[in-house]
Design a protein around this motif. Structure first.
Motif, PDB file in Angstrom:
ATOM      1  N   THR A 297     -19.359 -12.500  74.354  1.00  0.00           N
ATOM      2  CA  THR A 297     -20.738 -12.975  74.461  1.00  0.00           C
ATOM      3  C   THR A 297     -20.803 -14.415  74.961  1.00  0.00           C
ATOM      4  O   THR A 297     -21.634 -14.752  75.799  1.00  0.00           O
ATOM      5  N   SER A 358     -25.671 -10.458  77.131  1.00  0.00           N
ATOM      6  CA  SER A 358     -24.681 -10.451  76.046  1.00  0.00           C
ATOM      7  C   SER A 358     -25.160  -9.590  74.875  1.00  0.00           C
ATOM      8  O   SER A 358     -24.377  -8.880  74.249  1.00  0.00           O
ATOM      9  N   TYR A 436     -16.592  -8.435  82.783  1.00  0.00           N
ATOM     10  CA  TYR A 436     -16.536  -7.722  81.509  1.00  0.00           C
ATOM     11  C   TYR A 436     -15.681  -6.460  81.618  1.00  0.00           C
ATOM     12  O   TYR A 436     -14.929  -6.120  80.695  1.00  0.00           O
TER      13      TYR A 436
END
Length: 446
Positions: A297, A358, A436
């Motif tokens: 995050t 996030s 990610y």
């Protein structure tokens, strides 16, 4: 073969033993019939090869090879050889191969009906199919099917949560590796499911693995592999599916055009798939009550702010140079003021985008199971914030009323700027999604 609607066959008694029920397929001198063995009262499948004008010697070679191969095989998910007949008729000579009838529906029928398959279903099917290939490929000499595709895979009756028994049929293109030595090889197969080496007449057990991988892609996308974007015989399926990264990597290795990069055997592919399933189950248990690490995050927010600031600086400067002189401001002042406001807007939008993405990642995409959906979520969020931010940005930057003379120019420039901001927003989202995805794959590898 080209499937046709079942129809009655006039000569309905073959060799005084087999009662013909219907025609299953018909193509260029070859027929497939459903019949009843009057001696056993069981249904059978009869393949007929007719020596007519369309006859080719390669047809005879493949027909006899199928018969001889089925004689050597004994597997519950493969048709069994029952009889081989020579039939003389006034019109033409025929050969008949009688084999067991397997009750089931082909995967092609499911696809034609509009069904697609989920990742767990495809994994279950692949496991069964690879077990059949292990049996075929480990024979001496190895047996290569050469025409694995949805129409040649039948699913039996379902039981519980199972997709049903997986059966591999139609060995009309089969080849044993011993046959290749010193002989001319007949090129057979189906475009889209054939690996590159098969076009050149070369066949190895790993050739069937490419076909299995292409079949899995068809089941997931509902599209023929040849209709997907292609590069060097590799169908690019990733944008059309929602597979976990680990399974995507496994499937990419199955359809690797180069033999030295593909799985070397059905056994190695099966072991890799089973390990992947074991790991996935353990990973789900491990992360069932585990929140995503702050590193994910925090990095998403920080990277979004950085990308947003740079994008805002460039957009702001360009906007100030192109718009503000047209409403009465100096170009240099417009560029400086636009860049300053752009950085501020980029910081704000980058922060908002980072926090939202996030949170979305934490609640819906950890662990990452749907790469394609995550990419589109990140892109659309970036487009929405970028385009919306540009509209607010314009309201802040414009000085004084816009006249009728300048309204068309400003409107055109604003429209261009909104599109540009949307494109940049999508780019920011794509960058964050790719980062990610890389982190998720790295975590899986650990």
């Amino acid at each position: 073969m080209v499937d046709e609607a079942p129809k009655a066959v006039p000569e309905n008694l073959l060799h005084a033993r087999y009662q013909i029920q219907q025609q299953l397929a018909n193509h260029a001198g070859r027929e497939t019939l459903l019949a009843t063995d009057l001696k056993t009262a069981k249904p059978v499948v009869i393949k007929l090869l007719t020596f007519d004008r369309s006859f080719e010697w390669d047809d005879l070679k493949l027909f006899e090879r199928e018969a001889n191969t089925l004689k050597t095989l004994s597997h519950p998910c493969i048709p069994s050889h029952l009889d081989f007949l020579e039939i003389e008729s006034p019109d033409a000579k025929q050969l008949a191969l009688v084999q067991t009838y397997i009750l089931g529906r082909s995967l092609e029928d499911y696809l034609q009906a509009g069904r697609t398959f989920t990742e767990p279903e495809i994994k279950e099917l692949l496991k069964s199919l690879l077990q059949i290939l292990v049996y075929l490929h480990e024979r001496q000499p190895p047996v290569v099917h050469r025409d694995i595709k949805p129409s040649n895979i039948l699913l039996g009756d379902r039981s519980g949560n199972s997709i049903g028994q997986v059966n591999l049929v139609d060995f009309g293109s089969v080849q044993t590796l011993a046959i290749q030595e010193g002989r001319t090889v007949t090129v057979v197969g189906t475009y889209g499911y054939m690996p590159p080496e098969q076009f050149g007449g070369r066949t190895v057990p790993a050739s069937d693995l490419y076909s299995v991988g292409a079949t899995a892609i068809a089941l997931a996308t509902g599209k023929h592999p040849a209709d997907l974007p292609q590069q060097d015989f590799r169908p690019h399926f990733e944008a059309f599916v929602q597979f976990t990264p680990a399974f995507t990597s496994w499937l990419q290795q199955m359809i690797e055009p180069r033999l030295d990069r593909r799985f070397s055997s059905a056994q190695s592919a099966l072991q890799a798939l089973e390990q992947l399933q074991q790991w996935h189950h353990a990973n789900l248990v491990q992360h069932a009550k585990k929140a995503p690490p702050f590193d994910y995050t925090g990095n998403i927010i920080a990277r979004s702010i950085a990308l947003g600031s740079v994008s805002g600086l460039l957009c702001g400067a360009l906007f100030g140079i192109s718009i503000m002189p047209r409403v009465g401001s100096d170009q240099g002042i417009g560029a400086i003021f636009g860049a300053i406001v752009g950085i501020i807007a980029g910081l704000i939008l980058g922060s908002v985008n980072g926090v939202l993405l996030s949170r979305i990642t934490a609640h819906f995409f950890y662990p990452l199971r749907s790469v394609g959906l995550y990419r589109w979520t990140a892109r659309l969020l970036g487009i929405f914030l970028g385009s919306g931010g540009m509209v607010l940005y314009f309201l802040i930057l414009k000085e004084g009323p816009i006249t009728r003379t300048t309204s068309m120019i400003v409107g055109s420039s604003l429209g261009t700027a909104i599109i540009l901001a949307g494109v940049i927003g999508a780019f920011v989202g794509q960058c964050l999604a790719q980062w990610y995805e890389q982190q998720a794959v790295a975590e899986e590898d650990e």
